[in-house]
Write an enzyme that holds these catalytic residues in place. Sequence first.
Site, PDB file in Angstrom:
ATOM      1  CB  SER A   1      25.718 105.794  28.391  1.00  0.00           C
ATOM      2  OG  SER A   1      26.511 105.718  29.541  1.00  0.00           O
TER       3      SER A   1
ATOM      4  CG  HIS B   1      25.023 110.214  31.078  1.00  0.00           C
ATOM      5  ND1 HIS B   1      25.738 110.265  29.902  1.00  0.00           N
ATOM      6  CD2 HIS B   1      24.976 108.887  31.434  1.00  0.00           C
ATOM      7  CE1 HIS B   1      26.114 109.039  29.554  1.00  0.00           C
ATOM      8  NE2 HIS B   1      25.665 108.204  30.462  1.00  0.00           N
TER       9      HIS B   1
ATOM     10  CG  ASP C   1      26.282 112.513  27.404  1.00  0.00           C
ATOM     11  OD1 ASP C   1      27.205 113.230  26.967  1.00  0.00           O
ATOM     12  OD2 ASP C   1      25.785 112.663  28.544  1.00  0.00           O
TER      13      ASP C   1
END
Length: 320
Positions: A139, A246, A168
């Site tokens: 992230s 996610h 991600d």
Amino acid sequence: MPSSSSRNAFVDGKHKTDLLTVDLSSRCCKTTPSSSMNPPPPPKGLLVATPVEEGEYPVVMLLHGYLLYNSFYSQLMLHVSSHGFIVIAPQLYSIAGPDTMDEIKSTAEIIDWLSVGLNHFLPPQVTPNLSKFALSGHSRGGKTAFSVALKKLGYSSDLKISALIGIDPVDGTGKGQQTPPPVLTYEPNSFDLDNKMHVLVIGSGLGELARNPLFPPCAPPGVNHREFFRECQGPAWHFVAKDYGHLDMLDDDTKGLRGKSSYCLCKNGEERRPMRRFVGGIVVSFLMAYLEGDDGELVKIKDGCHEGLPVEIQEFEVKK
């Protein structure tokens, strides 16, 4: 490179592992004749997953996502470590705003510390091989990893990054709303990484979908894994897991308010274990190929003939 691997990267490897906490008050586990008796502590607290058997192992740094704890990645770290890697996850911050400059600086300082400090805090029989070093992040941590590899803020180090992994990765809340300093340029193949650095980008099929009208997507279109891969030069790999979200690579049991909220903020899959195993297996396969010269698992995945895949691959691309 030879295709000789007989392992299954999506299940735990052969190495017994331990999970260590290293902070400013930690005492080192060992010293060497040529080293100081009082090695410096790390700039930030670390969680370290390491094999416990005697040997020399490549090193992987994992940067956590926005407002998450490094401990939320324990199961993923132990999975990767069980295949013969030392995995280090710093706690970069507890509270953070939109600016990632402090995270980039802290990551750079920790990388510089590895060559002088890491060896002392590992089990006596374990040696880190820093000539095989991979930088990864999830992230916002993925954005930070790319920022460091791209030498944002002028960072450079004698420690070479051999492989770069974005799990991600996210560069803000939307195109034009990137967190400073921005990473994405929206120019294809624009990432200028040293020495043809090998890159892996992993995406989640549900990450760019909102859980409900009250919450925006956790990996919004325009700033997510697709753009990161688009701007990579080869060699680069891109895998997207269908039907998983996610935060689905985190531990099953993430404690506290932040841990509980990780189940509520993003559109999730039915359970975390398959996505966690997928991410761990793809990372292991990639590292085995580019750090150890054994591409057996990666080739099987690429060719669609790996029988151990825990999720369906929604998309796959490779740049040579």
